[in-house]
Design an enzyme around this catalytic site. Structure first.
Site, PDB file in Angstrom:
ATOM      1  N   HIS A 271       0.806  -0.912   0.357  1.00 46.43           N
ATOM      2  CA  HIS A 271       0.033   0.257   0.144  1.00 46.43           C
ATOM      3  C   HIS A 271       0.516   1.511  -0.108  1.00 46.43           C
ATOM      4  O   HIS A 271       2.033   1.672   0.633  1.00 46.43           O
ATOM      5  CB  HIS A 271      -1.091   0.092   0.814  1.00 46.43           C
ATOM      6  CG  HIS A 271      -1.805  -0.591   1.365  1.00 46.43           C
ATOM      7  ND1 HIS A 271      -3.050  -1.140   0.168  1.00 46.43           N
ATOM      8  CD2 HIS A 271      -1.966  -1.646   2.094  1.00 46.43           C
ATOM      9  CE1 HIS A 271      -3.682  -1.563   0.252  1.00 46.43           C
ATOM     10  NE2 HIS A 271      -3.599  -2.378   1.783  1.00 46.43           N
ATOM     11  N   CYS A 318      -0.991   2.672  -4.680  1.00 38.83           N
ATOM     12  CA  CYS A 318      -1.229   4.649  -5.091  1.00 38.83           C
ATOM     13  C   CYS A 318      -0.103   5.407  -4.911  1.00 38.83           C
ATOM     14  O   CYS A 318       0.797   5.406  -3.642  1.00 38.83           O
ATOM     15  CB  CYS A 318      -2.259   4.362  -3.773  1.00 38.83           C
ATOM     16  SG  CYS A 318      -3.816   3.154  -4.523  1.00 38.83           S
TER      17      CYS A 318
END
EC number: 3.4.22.62
Length: 450
Positions: A271, A318
């Protein structure tokens, strides 16, 4: 009376016992686990293992099962050439991977007092009759080919992955490319055994179990298959914390594997997000670090073994928490209907982000930093097939790496990813930074000059 002839290498009775029982040993042992254990035990080097896997064109006349059996047989026969201690090391390896029947079969050729006066910790745990062993899945079966580490668990020895992962055919080169790049030049990519090193870290689990990266194991398998076809040495890891990651990074980039390699690729899947303009990376313990700290590791002073070599860093996560919904193509004609995605036709997806709550960038040479998106936006991962970017990258590489340089591969990947949409119409656009990557990089799969 003549004195007994001095034997050199593995004792004859051991060699003959392996050869006599070759088919039984193949049947009673798991090839992938045995191959990995033989490398870890030092019975074989990675290069030796690859030599046993190279059937010199025979696979064209064999089905997949027959190829695996032949590689299995060649592995065991190679061990008979590995010196006087290889037999007992093989027995120990078989016990470590729970192939107890095979271990007992090999032990049966000797008297008990000829066995080595030591026993491994794994052997103590597993030295029971086969009937007493519960058939539990191996770590590889449950978490894929990646190695995960507990919080305070040491990393252990650096061991390349030698299992076989199935995947689509990667087209092979017919030459070493570079003659058509006289102006820019090309990076050297022609070695059979030192073509490249892949460090792959795929973090799937976090303190909040709801944030597990479902489907990410597909990306590990796709990347491993691709880079095996490119003849890279592969180090795949799973859940690691921040401290373990940086120790691992140092261990790999200071190893003889990297010292001798022609190319280095790192893929970090986890992440990510952007906080106050700084891009962040999250590890399995929930700790977060600036992405720049990872890039800084590849400066010349910190990474001398990679000076003047192509370095490819892939960060397919991301870079913010915004969704890229794009803009309608029909802005010039307001009467034309706008297309609306039908939700039932689109697969379930997750984003790769951290929930939201500069210093100067050091120069890096011969480095491409690849992203799955543009700054500020999320990336997407299909719960069944894996992340958009990694899956498209592997597909484009398989189809075009035989005659196309990496930067054009990345452009084609970005185009393919840009055509995908989520249920709500969100999209993403791949990007990359060229940091002194001043030559063309051709992977030349399947073609060697050295």
């Amino acid at each position: 009376m003549q004195p007994p002839e001095l034997e050199i290498g593995m004792p004859k009775r051991h060699r003959e016992h392996i050869r006599k029982n070759l088919n039984i040993l193949v049947e009673w042992t798991n090839y992938e686990r045995l191959a990995m254990e033989c490398v870890q035990q030092g019975i074989l080097t990675v290069q030796m293992l690859r030599n046993t896997q190279d059937l010199n064109g025979k696979p064209f006349n064999m089905d997949e099962k027959d190829v695996r059996v032949e590689q299995h047989r060649r592995l065991l026969l190679k061990i008979t050439q590995r010196g006087p201690t290889a037999y007992n090391l093989l027995i120990n390896a078989l016990r470590n991977i729970n192939c107890l029947d095979a271990a007992v079969l090999l032990e049966s050729v000797d008297e008990s007092d000829s066995r080595p006066p030591f026993i491994s910790l794994n052997e103590r745990r597993t030295s029971r009759k086969s009937a007493d062993i519960v058939d539990t899945p191996s770590p590889e079966a449950s978490e894929g080919p990646c190695v995960s580490k507990l919080r305070n668990e040491p990393l252990g020895a650096l061991t390349p992955y030698v299992g076989v992962v199935d995947g689509p055919e990667v087209k092979k080169s017919k030459k070493i490319h570079g003659g058509d790049s006289a102006i820019l030049g090309t990076y050297k990519m022609q070695s059979r055994f030192n073509r490249g090193v892949l460090l792959m870290v795929n973090i799937m689990d976090y303190p909040d179990q709801n944030r597990r990266r479902i489907g990410a194991e597909k990306d590990s398998k796709s990347l491993i298959h691709l880079f095996q076809e490119l003849n890279f040495t592969i180090f795949p890891y799973g859940n690691v914390n921040q401290d373990q990651f940086f120790k691992l990074l140092t261990m790999v980039t200071s190893s003889s594997y990297v010292q001798n390699t022609e190319c280095f690729v790192m893929v970090l899947m986890t992440h990510g997000n952007s906080v106050e303009g700084k891009e962040k990376v999250e590890f399995c313990d929930g700790s977060v670090v600036d992405m720049q700290k990872i890039k800084d590791h590849f400066q010349t002073a910190k990474c001398p073994y990679l000076v003047n070599k192509p370095k490819v860093l892939m960060f397919p996560f991301c870079r913010g928490d915004e969704y890229d919904l794009g803009h309608p193509k029909n802005q010039g004609n307001l009467m034309e209907p706008v297309y609306t995605a039908q939700e039932e036709k689109w697969p379930d997806t997750q984003t790769e982000g951290i929930p939201s709550p500069s210093t100067n960038v050091p120069s890096l040479a011969d480095t491409l930093v690849c992203y799955a998106n543009t700054p500020g936006y999320v990336t997407h991962r299909d719960l069944d097939t894996g992340s958009w970017y990694i899956q498209k990258f592997c597909q484009v590489m398989a189809d075009h790496a035989h005659d196309t340089d990496l930067e054009d591969i990345l452009k084609k990947t970005s185009e393919a990813v840009g055509n995908k949409r989520t249920k709500k119409g969100s999209m993403q656009t791949g990007a990359y930074d060229n940091l002194g990557f001043n030559k063309k990089l051709y992977f030349n799969p399947g073609f060697f000059n050295e």
